[in-house]
Design an enzyme around this catalytic site. Sequence first.
Site, mmCIF file in Angstrom:
data_model
loop_
_atom_site.group_PDB
_atom_site.id
_atom_site.type_symbol
_atom_site.label_atom_id
_atom_site.label_comp_id
_atom_site.label_asym_id
_atom_site.label_seq_id
_atom_site.Cartn_x
_atom_site.Cartn_y
_atom_site.Cartn_z
ATOM 1 N N LYS A 90 1.346 -1.249 0.111
ATOM 2 C CA LYS A 90 -0.219 -0.121 -0.010
ATOM 3 C C LYS A 90 0.687 1.286 0.081
ATOM 4 O O LYS A 90 1.975 1.699 0.209
ATOM 5 C CB LYS A 90 -0.456 0.087 1.208
ATOM 6 C CG LYS A 90 -0.009 -0.120 2.665
ATOM 7 C CD LYS A 90 -1.180 0.174 3.756
ATOM 8 C CE LYS A 90 -0.836 0.419 4.837
ATOM 9 N NZ LYS A 90 -1.094 0.025 5.632
ATOM 10 N N ARG A 123 -10.063 0.180 15.838
ATOM 11 C CA ARG A 123 -9.806 1.032 14.560
ATOM 12 C C ARG A 123 -11.197 0.018 13.750
ATOM 13 O O ARG A 123 -12.336 0.864 13.953
ATOM 14 C CB ARG A 123 -8.714 1.340 13.587
ATOM 15 C CG ARG A 123 -7.516 2.242 14.417
ATOM 16 C CD ARG A 123 -6.351 1.957 13.463
ATOM 17 N NE ARG A 123 -6.015 0.502 12.995
ATOM 18 C CZ ARG A 123 -5.330 0.338 12.366
ATOM 19 N NH1 ARG A 123 -3.812 2.006 11.964
ATOM 20 N NH2 ARG A 123 -4.305 -0.291 11.619
ATOM 21 N N MET A 145 12.709 23.839 2.743
ATOM 22 C CA MET A 145 12.209 23.090 2.410
ATOM 23 C C MET A 145 13.627 22.291 1.281
ATOM 24 O O MET A 145 12.642 21.311 0.712
ATOM 25 C CB MET A 145 11.418 24.611 1.640
ATOM 26 C CG MET A 145 10.262 23.593 0.091
ATOM 27 S SD MET A 145 9.347 25.116 -1.035
ATOM 28 C CE MET A 145 8.320 25.100 0.749
ATOM 29 N N TYR A 200 17.020 29.541 9.052
ATOM 30 C CA TYR A 200 15.471 30.356 9.331
ATOM 31 C C TYR A 200 16.019 29.955 11.010
ATOM 32 O O TYR A 200 15.827 28.864 11.862
ATOM 33 C CB TYR A 200 15.154 29.531 9.268
ATOM 34 C CG TYR A 200 14.249 29.569 8.134
ATOM 35 C CD1 TYR A 200 14.035 31.217 7.302
ATOM 36 C CD2 TYR A 200 14.009 28.484 6.756
ATOM 37 C CE1 TYR A 200 14.308 31.435 5.886
ATOM 38 C CE2 TYR A 200 14.275 28.760 5.137
ATOM 39 C CZ TYR A 200 13.958 30.305 4.643
ATOM 40 O OH TYR A 200 13.541 30.404 3.693
#
Length: 357
Positions: free
Chosen positions: A35, A130, A301, A253
């Site tokens: 998956k 679940r 990024m 940053y």
Amino acid sequence: MPRPIRAAISQGALEHNLLVAKAYAAGAKIWAVIKANAYGHGLERAARALGLADGFAVLDFREAERLRLAGVAKPILMLEGFFKPEDLALLHKYSLTPVIHNPEQVEMLRVTALPSELDVYLKVNTGMNRLGFTVDNLRAAYNAVRMHPQVRTITVMTHFADADGAGGVQAQLAWFNELTKDYAAAPRSLANSAALIRFAEARAGWARPGIMLYGCSPFADQSAAQLDLRPAMTLTSELIGTQHLEAGERIGYGFSYEAVGEMTIGVVACGYADGYPRHAPTGTPVLVNGKRARTVGRVSMDMISVDISDIPEAYIGTPVTLWGEGLSADEVAAAAGTVSYELLCALGPRVPVAEIA
């Protein structure tokens, strides 16, 4: 020239890891869980490499369609089953085996005339809470599915919540056996990677290994190498810049890292848009020219900064391994406060992927 980052997917590692899983299975059949685009490794690519599996387990009907169009003829298990009545036609079209886990699915099946026989899995909720039937509705669901004239076989299954932890599987397995004692003849599917490795009593008829196929360990206290698993994905890049810092100068940053003395920083072409975890803190390991180094400052990024003060031969173009061969994704994930599953699945679509032997 293209940006230097790339992911290399090793067919040999996938094949090897499947053989490890089959050895643990000791005769049980294997659903290879592919998956989420095979945990980021490529659906069709993984299916080719894992061809010795007895079947493949996916989530999405588009994944199942891709496998059939790629020529995969083996059984395909739909781990969340079907979602709408019209999905039942897709089960027939692509010869799929659905997991049924709620009464609404049972009703959809009951009122639908199927064009051919169907094998189904019935999921039992043993405490993970679940998906799955409970003591209150399991019997009704089993009987309703069994009575459908075109249901050929019913396999009962569950999912373990703590097979990789201190709780183990014993409580859930005992509850599963109690809930399914009247269906003792029905085939069973229980073990995920962790249960397959640690709990022989949970291997049953069909095991469902996932993360171990990709060369990562399901355990915090046992490495992939200790389990004889090989990394299937290696994410590499290069240094694209260097900076020399004096004590007190800061990086990136938010100026989140301050140099405590002279240091040399290498800038790597890799960031959170490539799938590197943005929350990875200073100190997350990387390999620069095969030598261990650490990240410093925030992940941006497109770039991360690493301390190359002790790697004098590092320069622009020096290779960097973010995870994979030589540096387990498990270790990188642990440093970033996450799991290797997330790293692998989050590989950015802009990262070129190369298939290697």
